[in-house]
Design a protein around this motif. Structure first.
Motif, PDB file in Angstrom:
ATOM      1  N   MET A   1       0.936  -1.127  -0.067  1.00  0.00           N
ATOM      2  CA  MET A   1      -0.013   0.143  -0.019  1.00  0.00           C
ATOM      3  C   MET A   1       0.938   1.293   0.039  1.00  0.00           C
ATOM      4  N   ASN A   2       0.641   2.305  -0.878  1.00  0.00           N
ATOM      5  CA  ASN A   2       1.242   3.511  -0.887  1.00  0.00           C
ATOM      6  C   ASN A   2       1.284   4.275   0.338  1.00  0.00           C
ATOM      7  N   THR A   3       1.983   5.136   0.854  1.00  0.00           N
ATOM      8  CA  THR A   3       2.164   5.716   1.883  1.00  0.00           C
ATOM      9  C   THR A   3       2.215   7.302   1.743  1.00  0.00           C
ATOM     10  N   PHE A   4       1.764   8.203   2.651  1.00  0.00           N
ATOM     11  CA  PHE A   4       1.955   9.710   2.650  1.00  0.00           C
ATOM     12  C   PHE A   4       2.562  10.228   3.960  1.00  0.00           C
ATOM     13  N   HIS A   5       3.164  11.322   3.930  1.00  0.00           N
ATOM     14  CA  HIS A   5       3.677  11.870   5.093  1.00  0.00           C
ATOM     15  C   HIS A   5       2.518  12.551   5.960  1.00  0.00           C
ATOM     16  N   LEU A   6       2.465  12.016   7.399  1.00  0.00           N
ATOM     17  CA  LEU A   6       1.332  12.254   8.078  1.00  0.00           C
ATOM     18  C   LEU A   6       2.041  13.160   9.267  1.00  0.00           C
ATOM     19  N   ARG A   7       1.560  14.271   9.727  1.00  0.00           N
ATOM     20  CA  ARG A   7       1.998  15.122  10.858  1.00  0.00           C
ATOM     21  C   ARG A   7       0.684  15.291  11.762  1.00  0.00           C
ATOM     22  N   ILE A   8       0.830  14.905  12.995  1.00  0.00           N
ATOM     23  CA  ILE A   8      -0.312  15.348  14.021  1.00  0.00           C
ATOM     24  C   ILE A   8       0.421  16.080  15.183  1.00  0.00           C
ATOM     25  N   VAL A   9      -0.161  17.124  15.337  1.00  0.00           N
ATOM     26  CA  VAL A   9       0.172  17.920  16.649  1.00  0.00           C
ATOM     27  C   VAL A   9      -0.981  18.322  17.415  1.00  0.00           C
ATOM     28  N   THR A  10      -0.739  18.820  18.600  1.00  0.00           N
ATOM     29  CA  THR A  10      -1.762  19.242  19.514  1.00  0.00           C
ATOM     30  C   THR A  10      -1.152  20.396  20.309  1.00  0.00           C
ATOM     31  N   MET A  11      -1.805  21.198  21.232  1.00  0.00           N
ATOM     32  CA  MET A  11      -1.248  22.090  21.838  1.00  0.00           C
ATOM     33  C   MET A  11      -0.069  21.696  22.689  1.00  0.00           C
ATOM     34  N   ASP A  12      -0.010  20.398  23.069  1.00  0.00           N
ATOM     35  CA  ASP A  12       1.170  19.974  23.787  1.00  0.00           C
ATOM     36  C   ASP A  12       2.268  19.598  23.033  1.00  0.00           C
ATOM     37  N   GLY A  13       2.309  19.675  21.868  1.00  0.00           N
ATOM     38  CA  GLY A  13       3.403  19.216  20.959  1.00  0.00           C
ATOM     39  C   GLY A  13       2.998  18.368  19.821  1.00  0.00           C
ATOM     40  N   LYS A  14       4.092  17.780  19.253  1.00  0.00           N
ATOM     41  CA  LYS A  14       3.986  16.910  18.151  1.00  0.00           C
ATOM     42  C   LYS A  14       3.582  15.305  18.908  1.00  0.00           C
ATOM     43  N   VAL A  15       2.684  14.719  18.008  1.00  0.00           N
ATOM     44  CA  VAL A  15       2.233  13.217  18.545  1.00  0.00           C
ATOM     45  C   VAL A  15       2.700  12.511  17.437  1.00  0.00           C
ATOM     46  N   PHE A  16       2.722  12.733  15.985  1.00  0.00           N
ATOM     47  CA  PHE A  16       3.135  11.823  15.243  1.00  0.00           C
ATOM     48  C   PHE A  16       3.729  12.303  14.136  1.00  0.00           C
ATOM     49  N   ASP A  17       4.725  11.918  13.542  1.00  0.00           N
ATOM     50  CA  ASP A  17       5.565  12.564  12.067  1.00  0.00           C
ATOM     51  C   ASP A  17       6.176  11.367  11.499  1.00  0.00           C
ATOM     52  N   ASP A  18       5.516  10.836  10.572  1.00  0.00           N
ATOM     53  CA  ASP A  18       6.052   9.640   9.926  1.00  0.00           C
ATOM     54  C   ASP A  18       4.995   9.254   8.613  1.00  0.00           C
ATOM     55  N   GLN A  19       5.584   8.321   8.171  1.00  0.00           N
ATOM     56  CA  GLN A  19       4.818   7.941   6.939  1.00  0.00           C
ATOM     57  C   GLN A  19       3.449   6.978   7.538  1.00  0.00           C
ATOM     58  N   ALA A  20       2.140   7.130   6.838  1.00  0.00           N
ATOM     59  CA  ALA A  20       1.279   6.429   6.983  1.00  0.00           C
ATOM     60  C   ALA A  20       0.578   5.716   5.888  1.00  0.00           C
ATOM     61  N   SER A  21      -0.327   4.769   5.632  1.00  0.00           N
ATOM     62  CA  SER A  21      -1.003   4.424   4.673  1.00  0.00           C
ATOM     63  C   SER A  21      -2.389   4.972   4.506  1.00  0.00           C
ATOM     64  N   GLN A  22      -2.965   5.317   5.690  1.00  0.00           N
ATOM     65  CA  GLN A  22      -4.281   5.915   5.914  1.00  0.00           C
ATOM     66  C   GLN A  22      -4.465   6.319   7.036  1.00  0.00           C
ATOM     67  N   ILE A  23      -5.432   7.521   7.122  1.00  0.00           N
ATOM     68  CA  ILE A  23      -5.861   8.153   8.594  1.00  0.00           C
ATOM     69  C   ILE A  23      -7.593   8.227   8.268  1.00  0.00           C
ATOM     70  N   PHE A  24      -7.879   7.682   9.389  1.00  0.00           N
ATOM     71  CA  PHE A  24      -9.495   7.773   9.412  1.00  0.00           C
ATOM     72  C   PHE A  24      -9.946   8.488  10.436  1.00  0.00           C
ATOM     73  N   LEU A  25     -10.681   9.533  10.306  1.00  0.00           N
ATOM     74  CA  LEU A  25     -11.186  10.318  11.618  1.00  0.00           C
ATOM     75  C   LEU A  25     -12.522  10.969  11.217  1.00  0.00           C
ATOM     76  N   ARG A  26     -13.054  11.315  12.360  1.00  0.00           N
ATOM     77  CA  ARG A  26     -14.259  12.355  12.040  1.00  0.00           C
ATOM     78  C   ARG A  26     -14.285  13.586  11.907  1.00  0.00           C
ATOM     79  N   THR A  27     -14.702  14.129  10.858  1.00  0.00           N
ATOM     80  CA  THR A  27     -14.617  15.561  10.625  1.00  0.00           C
ATOM     81  C   THR A  27     -16.109  16.291  10.778  1.00  0.00           C
ATOM     82  N   ILE A  28     -16.163  17.565  10.854  1.00  0.00           N
ATOM     83  CA  ILE A  28     -17.406  18.286  10.860  1.00  0.00           C
ATOM     84  C   ILE A  28     -18.373  17.990   9.788  1.00  0.00           C
ATOM     85  N   ASP A  29     -17.913  17.453   8.642  1.00  0.00           N
ATOM     86  CA  ASP A  29     -18.226  17.181   7.392  1.00  0.00           C
ATOM     87  C   ASP A  29     -18.698  15.398   7.285  1.00  0.00           C
ATOM     88  N   GLY A  30     -18.286  14.873   8.492  1.00  0.00           N
ATOM     89  CA  GLY A  30     -18.470  13.188   8.583  1.00  0.00           C
ATOM     90  C   GLY A  30     -17.290  12.589   8.642  1.00  0.00           C
TER      91      GLY A  30
END
Length: 131
Positions: A1-30
């Motif tokens: 599976m192909n990957t892409f660069h994913l960076r996740i940050v919060t006010m507390d700092g960086k949580v994740f900074d690496d390659q991922a093949s998918q991220i699934f999450l709930r947005t205000i659009d669904g």
């Protein structure tokens, strides 16, 4: 599976900074799944479970997500990996919120706050039970 660069940050700092093949999450659009090659996209984050493929689950509450030119950025208000969630604390928060919602004469504001606290606790409990 192909990957892409994913960076996740919060006010507390960086949580994740690496390659991922998918991220699934709930947005205000669904609910949305973002994979390598996804079109450019930007949305506010809702409250719900998030899943980053390599089988890591998290409780994600609020923020923004964008996919721009093959790089995904998540700026989350709250991001808690499954292994960081205190299940007993979440259960107690759920009980407190339910007790508050059962009280009579709550103002609209108090009702919305209690409902939000209950939803946060339920999201955390849902994530702790993911396999």
């Amino acid at each position: 599976m192909n990957t892409f660069h994913l960076r996740i940050v919060t006010m507390d700092g960086k949580v994740f900074d690496d390659q991922a093949s998918q991220i699934f999450l709930r947005t205000i659009d669904g609910d949305v799944a973002i994979r390598a090659g996804h079109i450019n996209y930007c949305s506010g984050i809702g409250m719900g479970q998030a899943h980053v493929t390599l089988e890591r689950y998290a409780a994600c509450i609020g923020g923004m997500v964008s996919m721009l030119n093959g790089e995904c950025q998540v700026a989350a208000t709250t991001w808690e990996w499954k292994e960081e969630i205190d299940e007993e604390r979440a259960k107690k928060a759920k009980e407190r919120a339910e007790e508050r919602l059962n009280q009579k004469n709550l103002s609209d504001r108090e009702q919305r706050i209690a409902e939000a606290k209950l939803r946060r606790a339920l999201v955390r409990l849902h994530v702790t039970n993911e396999e």
